[in-house]
Design an enzyme around this catalytic site. Sequence first.
Site, PDB file in Angstrom:
ATOM      1  N   LEU A  37       0.816  -1.223   0.000  1.00 34.77           N
ATOM      2  CA  LEU A  37       0.000   0.000   0.000  1.00 34.77           C
ATOM      3  C   LEU A  37       0.847   1.270   0.000  1.00 34.77           C
ATOM      4  O   LEU A  37       1.893   1.344   0.634  1.00 34.77           O
ATOM      5  CB  LEU A  37      -0.933  -0.022   1.220  1.00 34.77           C
ATOM      6  CG  LEU A  37      -1.861  -1.249   1.283  1.00 34.77           C
ATOM      7  CD1 LEU A  37      -2.726  -1.199   2.537  1.00 34.77           C
ATOM      8  CD2 LEU A  37      -2.740  -1.356   0.038  1.00 34.77           C
ATOM      9  N   HIS A  38       0.366   2.252  -0.752  1.00 33.95           N
ATOM     10  CA  HIS A  38       1.025   3.557  -0.833  1.00 33.95           C
ATOM     11  C   HIS A  38      -0.055   4.643  -0.727  1.00 33.95           C
ATOM     12  O   HIS A  38      -1.244   4.312  -0.568  1.00 33.95           O
ATOM     13  CB  HIS A  38       1.820   3.681  -2.145  1.00 33.95           C
ATOM     14  CG  HIS A  38       1.017   3.323  -3.367  1.00 33.95           C
ATOM     15  ND1 HIS A  38      -0.033   4.091  -3.829  1.00 33.95           N
ATOM     16  CD2 HIS A  38       1.094   2.257  -4.202  1.00 33.95           C
ATOM     17  CE1 HIS A  38      -0.550   3.537  -4.906  1.00 33.95           C
ATOM     18  NE2 HIS A  38       0.108   2.401  -5.153  1.00 33.95           N
ATOM     19  N   HIS A  41      -3.470   4.243  -2.417  1.00 33.09           N
ATOM     20  CA  HIS A  41      -4.438   3.426  -1.680  1.00 33.09           C
ATOM     21  C   HIS A  41      -4.937   4.188  -0.446  1.00 33.09           C
ATOM     22  O   HIS A  41      -6.106   4.098  -0.076  1.00 33.09           O
ATOM     23  CB  HIS A  41      -3.791   2.124  -1.185  1.00 33.09           C
ATOM     24  CG  HIS A  41      -3.236   1.246  -2.269  1.00 33.09           C
ATOM     25  ND1 HIS A  41      -1.885   1.114  -2.488  1.00 33.09           N
ATOM     26  CD2 HIS A  41      -3.845   0.432  -3.165  1.00 33.09           C
ATOM     27  CE1 HIS A  41      -1.682   0.256  -3.479  1.00 33.09           C
ATOM     28  NE2 HIS A  41      -2.852  -0.170  -3.912  1.00 33.09           N
ATOM     29  N   GLY A 151      -9.650   3.507  -7.747  1.00 30.89           N
ATOM     30  CA  GLY A 151      -8.877   4.657  -8.213  1.00 30.89           C
ATOM     31  C   GLY A 151      -8.983   4.849  -9.720  1.00 30.89           C
ATOM     32  O   GLY A 151      -9.025   3.885 -10.479  1.00 30.89           O
ATOM     33  N   VAL A 180      -3.408   9.630  -7.446  1.00 29.06           N
ATOM     34  CA  VAL A 180      -2.448  10.314  -6.578  1.00 29.06           C
ATOM     35  C   VAL A 180      -1.059  10.157  -7.206  1.00 29.06           C
ATOM     36  O   VAL A 180      -0.693   9.065  -7.659  1.00 29.06           O
ATOM     37  CB  VAL A 180      -2.462   9.712  -5.157  1.00 29.06           C
ATOM     38  CG1 VAL A 180      -1.462  10.421  -4.254  1.00 29.06           C
ATOM     39  CG2 VAL A 180      -3.866   9.799  -4.570  1.00 29.06           C
ATOM     40  N   SER A 189       2.425   3.849  -7.745  1.00 26.84           N
ATOM     41  CA  SER A 189       2.129   2.460  -8.081  1.00 26.84           C
ATOM     42  C   SER A 189       3.102   1.572  -7.315  1.00 26.84           C
ATOM     43  O   SER A 189       4.264   1.942  -7.120  1.00 26.84           O
ATOM     44  CB  SER A 189       2.324   2.233  -9.574  1.00 26.84           C
ATOM     45  OG  SER A 189       2.399   0.855  -9.861  1.00 26.84           O
ATOM     46  N   SER A 190       2.608   0.413  -6.892  1.00 23.56           N
ATOM     47  CA  SER A 190       3.519  -0.506  -6.202  1.00 23.56           C
ATOM     48  C   SER A 190       4.607  -0.987  -7.151  1.00 23.56           C
ATOM     49  O   SER A 190       5.649  -1.457  -6.716  1.00 23.56           O
ATOM     50  CB  SER A 190       2.747  -1.684  -5.622  1.00 23.56           C
ATOM     51  OG  SER A 190       1.726  -2.054  -6.495  1.00 23.56           O
ATOM     52  N   ARG A 191       4.383  -0.847  -8.450  1.00 25.27           N
ATOM     53  CA  ARG A 191       5.400  -1.271  -9.428  1.00 25.27           C
ATOM     54  C   ARG A 191       6.561  -0.274  -9.511  1.00 25.27           C
ATOM     55  O   ARG A 191       7.633  -0.631 -10.005  1.00 25.27           O
ATOM     56  CB  ARG A 191       4.773  -1.434 -10.799  1.00 25.27           C
ATOM     57  CG  ARG A 191       3.788  -2.582 -10.848  1.00 25.27           C
ATOM     58  CD  ARG A 191       3.586  -3.119 -12.243  1.00 25.27           C
ATOM     59  NE  ARG A 191       3.096  -4.477 -12.210  1.00 25.27           N
ATOM     60  CZ  ARG A 191       1.802  -4.826 -12.194  1.00 25.27           C
ATOM     61  NH1 ARG A 191       0.884  -3.898 -12.208  1.00 25.27           N
ATOM     62  NH2 ARG A 191       1.455  -6.090 -12.163  1.00 25.27           N
TER      63      ARG A 191
HETATM   64  P1  PAJ Z   1      -4.185  -2.411  -6.585  1.00 26.72           P
HETATM   65  O1  PAJ Z   1      -3.282  -2.220  -7.756  1.00 26.72           O
HETATM   66  O2  PAJ Z   1      -3.598  -2.710  -5.255  1.00 26.72           O
HETATM   67  O3  PAJ Z   1      -5.060  -1.118  -6.468  1.00 26.72           O
HETATM   68  C1  PAJ Z   1      -6.085  -1.042  -5.501  1.00 26.72           C
HETATM   69  C2  PAJ Z   1      -6.865   0.236  -5.734  1.00 26.72           C
HETATM   70  O4  PAJ Z   1      -5.996   1.370  -5.539  1.00 26.72           O
HETATM   71  C3  PAJ Z   1      -7.401   0.341  -7.189  1.00 26.72           C
HETATM   72  O5  PAJ Z   1      -8.726   0.851  -7.156  1.00 26.72           O
HETATM   73  C4  PAJ Z   1      -6.438   1.314  -7.822  1.00 26.72           C
HETATM   74  O6  PAJ Z   1      -7.008   2.040  -8.902  1.00 26.72           O
HETATM   75  C5  PAJ Z   1      -6.120   2.242  -6.641  1.00 26.72           C
HETATM   76  N1  PAJ Z   1      -4.859   2.952  -6.879  1.00 26.72           N
HETATM   77  C6  PAJ Z   1      -3.640   2.419  -7.147  1.00 26.72           C
HETATM   78  N2  PAJ Z   1      -2.728   3.404  -7.354  1.00 26.72           N
HETATM   79  C7  PAJ Z   1      -3.396   4.582  -7.222  1.00 26.72           C
HETATM   80  C8  PAJ Z   1      -3.019   5.959  -7.331  1.00 26.72           C
HETATM   81  N3  PAJ Z   1      -1.773   6.328  -7.625  1.00 26.72           N
HETATM   82  N4  PAJ Z   1      -3.971   6.890  -7.133  1.00 26.72           N
HETATM   83  C9  PAJ Z   1      -5.259   6.530  -6.840  1.00 26.72           C
HETATM   84  N5  PAJ Z   1      -5.678   5.252  -6.719  1.00 26.72           N
HETATM   85  C10 PAJ Z   1      -4.754   4.299  -6.912  1.00 26.72           C
HETATM   86  O7  PAJ Z   1      -6.319  -2.648  -8.660  1.00 26.72           O
HETATM   87  C11 PAJ Z   1      -6.066  -3.637  -7.978  1.00 26.72           C
HETATM   88  O8  PAJ Z   1      -5.222  -3.607  -6.896  1.00 26.72           O
HETATM   89  C12 PAJ Z   1      -6.690  -5.004  -8.244  1.00 26.72           C
HETATM   90  O9  PAJ Z   1      -6.911  -5.138  -9.636  1.00 26.72           O
HETATM   91  C13 PAJ Z   1      -8.008  -5.246  -7.469  1.00 26.72           C
HETATM   92  C14 PAJ Z   1      -9.094  -4.237  -7.837  1.00 26.72           C
HETATM   93  C15 PAJ Z   1      -7.740  -5.215  -5.968  1.00 26.72           C
HETATM   94  C16 PAJ Z   1      -8.554  -6.655  -7.832  1.00 26.72           C
HETATM   95  O10 PAJ Z   1      -7.631  -7.639  -7.530  1.00 26.72           O
END
Ligand code: PAJ
Length: 286
Positions: A37-38, A41, A151, A180, A189-191
Amino acid sequence: MRSPVDIELIHTIAQLRERLHPSRSAPIALVPTMGALHTGHGTLITKAATETACVVVSIFVNPTQFNDPSDYQRYPRTLSTDSEFCQRHGAHIIFAPSAEEMYPEPPQTFVEVGAVSEHLCGKFRPGHFRGVATVVLKLFQIVQPDRAYFGEKDAQQLAVIQRMVRDLNVPVEIVPAPTVRESDGLAMSSRNQHLTPEQRSIAPLLYQALQHALSTIEKGERSAASLQQQALATLAVPGIRVEYLEIVDAASMQPIETIQTDARIAIAAWVGSTRLIDNVFVPACH
Ligand code: PAJ
């Protein structure tokens, strides 16, 4: 800030249902995540916590949405720091099931969302949105939330879930939240943690290309082809390989030739061996 005893970590569906049952009278929010998480999230969790009495964050690295097994393997798994993070952002329950808990037997039922899944990431990640839609519907069935937060960073995923909920009459309100970004514009992004310092330094070009396109639209440009060409020129640097750069209708995710309705400019690009995505919204009234 609340004390660490406040958050509950639950690993099984049965326990979660038992825990949520008595609070059914109060609204429940779900924030589905894959962990690591960042702040992106974090804003979803905080928004959910300000709007809803009981916030469940699911943390599950869903194997069925990864087309590349090595991408699944190397996805960061950081449950203990994620738990503290959820706590700090006001969540009440973390649901962190194992893969066996979610898929005790090979599934035979899947959710296929049609045309909205086909372009952009759908073209390059076959089966990805089927995996996403199916796991999200499973999470909706398990948690039975009143609202769920997604998001705009993953705009096509958001559109797919909105469409699924409409098509299948799922009684969950989908709440979108803006992307964000880091201070240099890179979408969180976690990446991003896989990027080398050199790759990290060129990664903000994705957002710069999108911003540049937006300012050209402000000046009156409406042709998707010219906007695309211009944005691709910004990204023509060693170290970046664009997978797609498309201008699509914001609701249907279908490519458009001229900007007339609400649209999105969406990019996927490889920076080294890391695939990054980003997008911006273009309101019709521009
Ligand atoms: P994940 O990549 O962990 O993202 C979870 C949620 O956080 C998603 O709705 C994504 O759009 C949001 N998110 C990620 N980075 C963001 C950012 N920089 N700004 C705003 N929101 C952000 O997306 C997934 O997981 C999976 O596909 C999931 C929906 C959990 C299904 O497995």
